[in-house]
Design a protein around this motif. Structure first.
Motif, short mmCIF file in Angstrom:
data_model
loop_
_atom_site.label_atom_id
_atom_site.label_comp_id
_atom_site.label_asym_id
_atom_site.label_seq_id
_atom_site.Cartn_x
_atom_site.Cartn_y
_atom_site.Cartn_z
N GLN A 285 0.83 -1.21 0.00
CA GLN A 285 0.00 0.00 0.00
C GLN A 285 0.86 1.26 0.00
OE1 GLN A 285 -2.40 -0.92 3.41
NE2 GLN A 285 -3.67 -2.36 2.26
N TYR A 286 1.97 1.21 0.73
CA TYR A 286 2.91 2.33 0.73
C TYR A 286 3.54 2.51 -0.64
CZ TYR A 286 6.98 5.17 1.97
OH TYR A 286 7.93 6.16 2.02
N ALA A 287 3.89 1.40 -1.29
CA ALA A 287 4.54 1.46 -2.59
C ALA A 287 3.63 2.08 -3.65
CB ALA A 287 4.97 0.07 -3.03
N VAL A 288 2.37 1.70 -3.64
CA VAL A 288 1.46 2.18 -4.69
C VAL A 288 0.78 3.49 -4.31
CG1 VAL A 288 1.07 -0.13 -5.61
CG2 VAL A 288 -0.48 0.77 -3.88
N GLY A 289 0.74 3.77 -3.00
CA GLY A 289 0.07 4.99 -2.57
C GLY A 289 1.00 6.07 -2.07
N GLY A 290 2.22 5.66 -1.70
CA GLY A 290 3.20 6.62 -1.22
C GLY A 290 2.90 7.19 0.12
#
Length: 291
Positions: A285-290
């Motif tokens: 989620q961090y990777a795709v949402g930042g």
């Protein structure tokens, strides 16, 4: 001319729920990866669970990937096997099937002497297909040091190295001491490697996030650090899983999160504890949402 430039995805092997190889899904995966801009495909490596496949399954996996690539990108085949004779047979099979090269580990069954490693690669070299030597001293007994690679590079068809030691300084030394192409072998050096001269990356997590992987590598190769760094930092928590012994389960779960499920892993790889899946979800989620 660089033979193996760009992002080569070490392709997972999809399985059905009853653990049969899902060749249709494999074909779809390869087609999708090519459409997303990857530069090459690498079947029958450790991420592809080659050691769990029968010879018939492995051959059909190789054939399926080459057919799916359809000449749009090169296919490099993993050739690891318990004996030099078997590994050489897989190199020969890859050549006859139309592969562009092979990714070749040293002997994997025990800690070989230097002359045994050299003889192993001499046998593979005799087939006449370009070889990417695979240095993975964490999982196998042999460390292909820069000095050792300088000796192997005298073989006509040893043209590149997949560097998996995790030490970016090795890449500098290999580039200094040999004429081999250096391919990043572990995802969590996917920015540092191209910044210092690696021309390729044999990638794991880009099975799930191919566009992001290609964008990162191309930014780093162009020296655009200010643009590459934010993307790399978002992807890095996921990339660390590529360096874990549980990389196959982790990356297959990432693909499920992406919306491209590829089924379970074969034993001895079993499902991970739920806490591990929760951590992967958070990193994804961090990777795709930042955020």
């Amino acid at each position: 001319m660089t033979r193996f430039a760009g992002v080569y995805v070490a392709v997972v092997t999809p399985f059905t729920n009853d653990f049969a190889v899902d060749y249709k899904r494999l074909h779809e995966l390869c087609d999708w990866l090519v459409s997303q801009g990857v530069h090459g495909l690498v079947p029958s490596g450790s991420l592809g669970e080659y050691a769990t496949l029968t010879n018939e399954e492995r051959a059909k996996v190789i054939d399926t990937v080459i057919q799916a690539a359809a000449g749009r990108v090169p296919v490099v085949v993993g050739s690891a096997a318990p004996s030099t004779q078997q590994a050489t047979a897989w190199v020969r099979y890859a050549k006859e099937a139309g592969a562009a090269g092979v990714m070749a580990l040293p002997p994997i069954n025990y800690k070989p002497l230097e002359h045994e490693v050299i003889a192993h690669y001499e046998a593979l070299n005799s087939v006449g297909l370009p070889i990417i030597a695979y240095n993975n001293p964490h999982d196998y007994k042999t460390d292909l040091t820069p000095d050792f690679l300088a000796k192997l590079s005298r073989l006509e068809h040893v043209v590149a190295v997949k560097e998996f030691s995790g030490d970016v300084r090795r890449m500098h030394e290999i580039l200094e001491k040999t004429d081999l192409e250096v391919m990043v072998g572990v995802d969590n050096l996917a920015m540092e490697g191209p910044l210092i001269g690696a021309t390729g990356w044999i990638a794991g997590v880009p099975n799930a996030l191919p566009k992001q992987g290609v964008e990162l590598f191309e930014l780093a190769r162009a020296g655009k650090l200010e643009e590459a760094l934010p993307l790399y930092r978002r992807l890095l928590p996921l990339f660390h899983y590529d360096a874990s012994p549980q990389l196959v389960q982790s990356i297959k779960y990432m693909m499920e999160l992406t919306g491209f499920p590829v089924g379970p892993t074969r034993a001895p790889r079993l499902p991970l504890p739920e806490a591990e899946y929760a951590a992967i979800r958070e990193a994804y989620q961090y990777a795709v949402g930042g955020k």
